[in-house]
Design a protein around this motif. Structure first.
Motif, PDB file in Angstrom:
ATOM      1  N   UNK A  69      69.391 -89.311 -57.965  1.00 34.34           N
ATOM      2  CA  UNK A  69      69.260 -87.874 -57.792  1.00 34.34           C
ATOM      3  C   UNK A  69      69.762 -87.129 -59.013  1.00 34.34           C
ATOM      4  N   UNK A  70      70.866 -87.632 -59.549  1.00 35.90           N
ATOM      5  CA  UNK A  70      71.387 -87.028 -60.775  1.00 35.90           C
ATOM      6  C   UNK A  70      70.315 -87.096 -61.845  1.00 35.90           C
ATOM      7  N   UNK A  71      69.719 -88.283 -61.920  1.00 33.94           N
ATOM      8  CA  UNK A  71      68.726 -88.470 -62.968  1.00 33.94           C
ATOM      9  C   UNK A  71      67.588 -87.472 -62.805  1.00 33.94           C
ATOM     10  N   UNK A 100      64.705 -82.635 -64.463  1.00 32.89           N
ATOM     11  CA  UNK A 100      64.106 -81.355 -64.138  1.00 32.89           C
ATOM     12  C   UNK A 100      64.682 -80.272 -65.054  1.00 32.89           C
ATOM     13  N   UNK A 101      66.000 -80.368 -65.199  1.00 31.50           N
ATOM     14  CA  UNK A 101      66.656 -79.367 -66.024  1.00 31.50           C
ATOM     15  C   UNK A 101      66.140 -79.438 -67.459  1.00 31.50           C
ATOM     16  N   UNK A 158      64.178 -76.486 -69.423  1.00 29.84           N
ATOM     17  CA  UNK A 158      64.698 -75.932 -70.676  1.00 29.84           C
ATOM     18  C   UNK A 158      63.638 -75.989 -71.764  1.00 29.84           C
ATOM     19  N   UNK A 159      63.013 -77.160 -71.847  1.00 31.10           N
ATOM     20  CA  UNK A 159      62.040 -77.341 -72.925  1.00 31.10           C
ATOM     21  C   UNK A 159      60.831 -76.424 -72.733  1.00 31.10           C
ATOM     22  N   UNK A 170      66.506 -94.300 -74.980  1.00 30.25           N
ATOM     23  CA  UNK A 170      67.639 -93.441 -75.316  1.00 30.25           C
ATOM     24  C   UNK A 170      67.691 -92.223 -74.401  1.00 30.25           C
ATOM     25  N   UNK A 171      66.531 -91.634 -74.234  1.00 31.29           N
ATOM     26  CA  UNK A 171      66.464 -90.444 -73.380  1.00 31.29           C
ATOM     27  C   UNK A 171      66.836 -90.790 -71.945  1.00 31.29           C
ATOM     28  N   UNK A 172      66.363 -91.971 -71.553  1.00 32.40           N
ATOM     29  CA  UNK A 172      66.677 -92.429 -70.198  1.00 32.40           C
ATOM     30  C   UNK A 172      68.187 -92.521 -70.003  1.00 32.40           C
ATOM     31  N   UNK A 173      68.837 -93.129 -70.982  1.00 32.77           N
ATOM     32  CA  UNK A 173      70.286 -93.274 -70.865  1.00 32.77           C
ATOM     33  C   UNK A 173      70.954 -91.902 -70.791  1.00 32.77           C
ATOM     34  N   UNK A 174      70.445 -90.980 -71.594  1.00 30.41           N
ATOM     35  CA  UNK A 174      71.033 -89.643 -71.588  1.00 30.41           C
ATOM     36  C   UNK A 174      70.886 -89.002 -70.219  1.00 30.41           C
ATOM     37  N   UNK A 175      69.669 -89.066 -69.706  1.00 30.90           N
ATOM     38  CA  UNK A 175      69.403 -88.388 -68.436  1.00 30.90           C
ATOM     39  C   UNK A 175      70.161 -89.061 -67.303  1.00 30.90           C
ATOM     40  N   UNK A 176      70.318 -90.353 -67.446  1.00 26.62           N
ATOM     41  CA  UNK A 176      70.918 -91.130 -66.378  1.00 26.62           C
ATOM     42  C   UNK A 176      72.429 -90.953 -66.311  1.00 26.62           C
ATOM     43  N   UNK A 177      73.013 -90.800 -67.452  1.00 31.70           N
ATOM     44  CA  UNK A 177      74.453 -91.030 -67.493  1.00 31.70           C
ATOM     45  C   UNK A 177      75.337 -89.826 -67.423  1.00 31.70           C
ATOM     46  N   UNK A 178      74.716 -88.666 -67.447  1.00 34.78           N
ATOM     47  CA  UNK A 178      75.634 -87.562 -67.617  1.00 34.78           C
ATOM     48  C   UNK A 178      75.794 -86.750 -66.335  1.00 34.78           C
TER      49      UNK A 178
END
Lengths: 581, 144
Positions: A286-288, A293-294, A298-299, B136-144
């Motif tokens: 869900x976080x992902x 989405x965010x 933004x983009x 890389x993007x996946x890790x960013x989106x996943x981890x924060x």
């Protein structure tokens, strides 16, 4: 010597019925539904088990109480238990019945009977770190019908969680070679632990002093921090202040302003808070999704605002939409670690903010002089802060614990092998009667190995070249091996004379898995067993529906549970057989 | 577009800050994709608000993941910063400091001498070149 001589059952109408027992084998025959298993568990009940027998239809409203008479080490005891677990009595043979005692007291009394030596209990407690009583050792006394033929964790009661947690430590104790060494190590360990706690205390005290000193140093605007080792440097500084000399600015490290620190602090605080709340709120995917989405939002906003960025942004948009095709390799531990580190920083900054506040406060001369006096006084307290010693001791404690653990788990191979030998010999003794055992005996190198780990009896083929596990079915074979295992343990425990063991073996319906030829092996095994141990040392109770002759058992006492006067174990119970009506 | 004065000021300051950061990163690393540049630029700027670095240059493993983990709890902030970073990148490209090709940024060589600071973030950027952009993007989106 031990002998249960009588079990007297008394009904509500004060009728009595007496079962008399002899040393050696007591054989009770009973047809189906005659209460064999009830008798089996009733013996356990009389020795303090907490079964709710008052709920059982067998006993309800018929049996009032039962008295068990037994002798142990030439003293005769009588115990009385009612259907209510909490109403019990205990007396010596030549006394009158005393006050009611509850189940705990009852068990305590029995425990004192069977524990030959209280210091032994203490030893075993030190070793296993568990409270063990004779109740735990009833593990070795009961072979019920349900677990016949089990070789892996082969004690019947071992299935019960109350026993299964204690069994490994008992086994460790029984088969341990290094008891004395372990005790001395444990003693050493506890000494070390008390030393460590002493050091810890003094370190706490030191921390307190250090904080106070540093706090006062701040007031004096001295930039050195007291660390426990720079006492003289601080005293020098104080001397300078006393002499009203301006201290030279040695400290060139540029420190951050309070505003800066506060903004750092707020930033960190915010970051940690957000992280923690997202963890609480959402599951990972869900976080992902919300993150994606965010990002997309933004983009897209960005493109709609500034068209000229589209060459940069569109590939990103596409890729963000495409993320489902990959997985993340992140380790959550890294994230947690980072946050932990951030928290530490937050703490450090908070301290720094507090420390800096002193800079901007004005202190009067009297306050300053008080600070000087305090610092000097604190510094004069000689307190040890030996963190190295503490570390060394802690390390030693760790090592000791490992060593103790290793010693506790190391086995007395000789003892285990003796037990295995005994079991194998017992098993093979019936080779002329049972064709199963004959087959096994004919295999060269057949051996039953006991393994402490898993409490396992493993048949093996051992020859000069190799030893292989020998897996073979037949519940009858397994049951015989299991019986030998029980007898092997009992003989071991009885001969060592130090365990709080009730020297009885109660077996329920052992003939179940056997055909007529193989069941004869049971008696032969018992005959062989009683060659190594006298009948006074172990009393056996067998409940079965076959004639004792069929098992080739020669009982010292025989009784049929069903006769003209009663229908089963409980003589006051008459069942209305619905099936026959 | 009716932006208040303070908004404009904010934009100017942030964009110029990011311009400097992005340019410095690419000076050292020569080429880096837009996605990675954005993350690292943000982190480098953020570092100014962190007292000491969470990770030091002595770290050897999982550098990228450790680096990204510092974004934890900052994602919203990051998204808000994106437009400044992108406009910084855009300005650098338009002014010929950087070249852009298929999502990849390249530093337009000058004869300037570049000294690379040995730091955790530089090591992480180097390691990040082993990651595909998508990963890389996946890790960013996943981890924060």
């Amino acid at each position: 010597m031990f002998k249960i001589s009588k079990l007297i059952m008394v009904s509500y109408k004060n009728e009595t019925f007496t079962y008399a027992f002899e040393s050696g084998i007591n054989y009770f025959k009973g047809v189906n539904n005659s209460g064999k298993t009830e008798f089996f568990s009733f013996i356990d009940y009389m020795f303090g088990s907490s079964d709710r027998i008052d709920k059982k239809i067998w006993f309800k409203n018929t049996l009032n109480y039962a008295i068990l008479k037994f002798q142990y080490n030439n003293i005769s005891y009588e115990v009385k238990r009612t259907l209510d677990r909490e109403i019990n009595y205990f007396k010596y043979k030549d006394e009158e019945w005393g006050e009611v005692i509850n189940a705990n007291e009852y068990k305590n009394k029995l425990n004192s009977i069977f524990v030959n030596n209280m210091s032994f209990l203490k030893d075993i407690r030190d070793f296993t770190e568990e409270d063990l009583t004779y109740r735990t050792f009833t593990l070795f006394n009961f072979l019920g019908e349900k677990s016949l033929g089990v070789l892996n964790d082969f004690f019947d009661k071992g299935k019960d969680i109350r026993y299964s947690t204690k069994l490994p430590s008992i086994l460790n104790y029984i088969f341990n070679n290094n008891l004395e060494k372990i005790f001395s190590l444990k003693k050493q360990l506890s000494e070390l632990q008390s030393e460590v706690s002493k050091i810890e205390k003094s370190i706490n005290k030191f921390d307190f002093l250090k904080n106070n000193i540093n706090f006062n140093l701040k007031k004096l605007n001295i930039s050195i921090l007291y660390t426990g080792k720079n006492k003289s440097a601080i005293l020098d500084e104080i001397k300078l202040i006393k002499a009203l000399e301006e201290e030279s600015k040695k400290n060139s490290k540029k420190s951050k302003t309070i505003a800066e620190l506060e903004s750092i602090y707020n930033n960190l605080n915010e970051q940690i808070k957000v992280y923690e709340s997202t963890i609480e709120d959402n599951r990972n995917f869900e976080i992902e999704n919300s993150n994606r989405k965010k990002m997309l939002e933004t983009l897209s906003n960005l493109i709609s605002e500034r068209k000229e960025f589209s060459y940069l942004v569109e590939p990103l948009l596409n890729m963000t939409g495409d993320l489902e095709k990959s997985i993340s390799f992140n380790k959550y531990i890294i994230n947690n670690n980072t946050i932990h580190e951030l928290k530490n920083q937050r703490e450090a900054i908070r301290n720094e903010i507090f420390a800096n506040e002193a800079k901007f406060t004005c202190y009067s001369i009297s306050e300053k002089s008080r600070s000087i006096a305090l610092v000097e006084e604190y510094l004069s307290i000689d307190i040890e802060c030996n963190t190295n010693e503490l570390e060394a001791k802690r390390k030693l404690i760790k090592e000791l614990k490992v060593e103790i653990k290793a010693l506790q788990n190391s086995d007395n191979d000789k003892k285990i092998n003796e037990l295995s030998d005994f079991i194998t010999k017992l098993y093979k003794s019936a080779k002329n009667i049972s064709d199963i055992i004959k087959n096994d005996n004919d295999l060269e190198g057949f051996y039953i190995q006991y393994y402490k780990k898993g409490n396992l009896l493993q048949p093996k083929i051992i020859n000069d070249l190799s030893q292989e596990n020998y897996y073979i079915g037949s519940m009858a074979r397994h049951t015989l091996i299991q019986l030998c295992g029980y007898l092997g343990f009992l003989s071991l425990l009885i001969k060592e004379k130090r365990y709080p063991l009730i020297p009885i073996l109660v077996i329920d319906h052992i003939s179940t898995p056997f055909d007529s030829c193989n069941r004869k092996a049971i008696g032969i095994i018992f005959q062989q067993f009683y060659k190594s141990i006298s009948i006074d040392e172990l009393q056996v109770f067998i409940f079965d529906d076959k004639n004792y002759g069929d098992l080739s058992i020669i009982p010292n006492h025989y009784e049929d549970l069903v006769n003209d006067n009663k229908s089963g174990f409980n003589p006051f119970f008459y069942e209305v057989k619905k099936e026959n009506v | 577009m009716n932006k208040s004065k303070i908004d404009l000021e904010l934009e100017v300051i942030l964009t110029s800050t990011y311009s400097e950061i992005v340019l410095n990163v690419l000076k050292i690393h020569k080429n880096l994709s837009v996605i990675k540049t954005m993350v690292f630029a943000f982190l480098i700027k953020k570092r100014k608000f962190i007292n000491a670095n969470v990770y030091s240059a002595s770290n050897k493993n999982d550098l990228v993941l450790k680096c990204i983990s510092q974004l934890s709890g900052l994602y919203k902030d990051y998204c808000e910063n994106l437009k400044y970073i992108i406009s910084a990148i855009h300005l650098l490209i338009v002014n010929g400091k950087l070249a852009y090709n298929l999502g990849e940024l390249m530093y337009v060589e000058t004869s300037e001498i570049i000294i690379e600071e040995k730091s955790f973030i530089n090591n992480a950027i180097r390691e990040s070149k082993n990651y595909s952009d998508r990963q890389f993007l996946k890790e960013v989106v996943r981890n924060v």
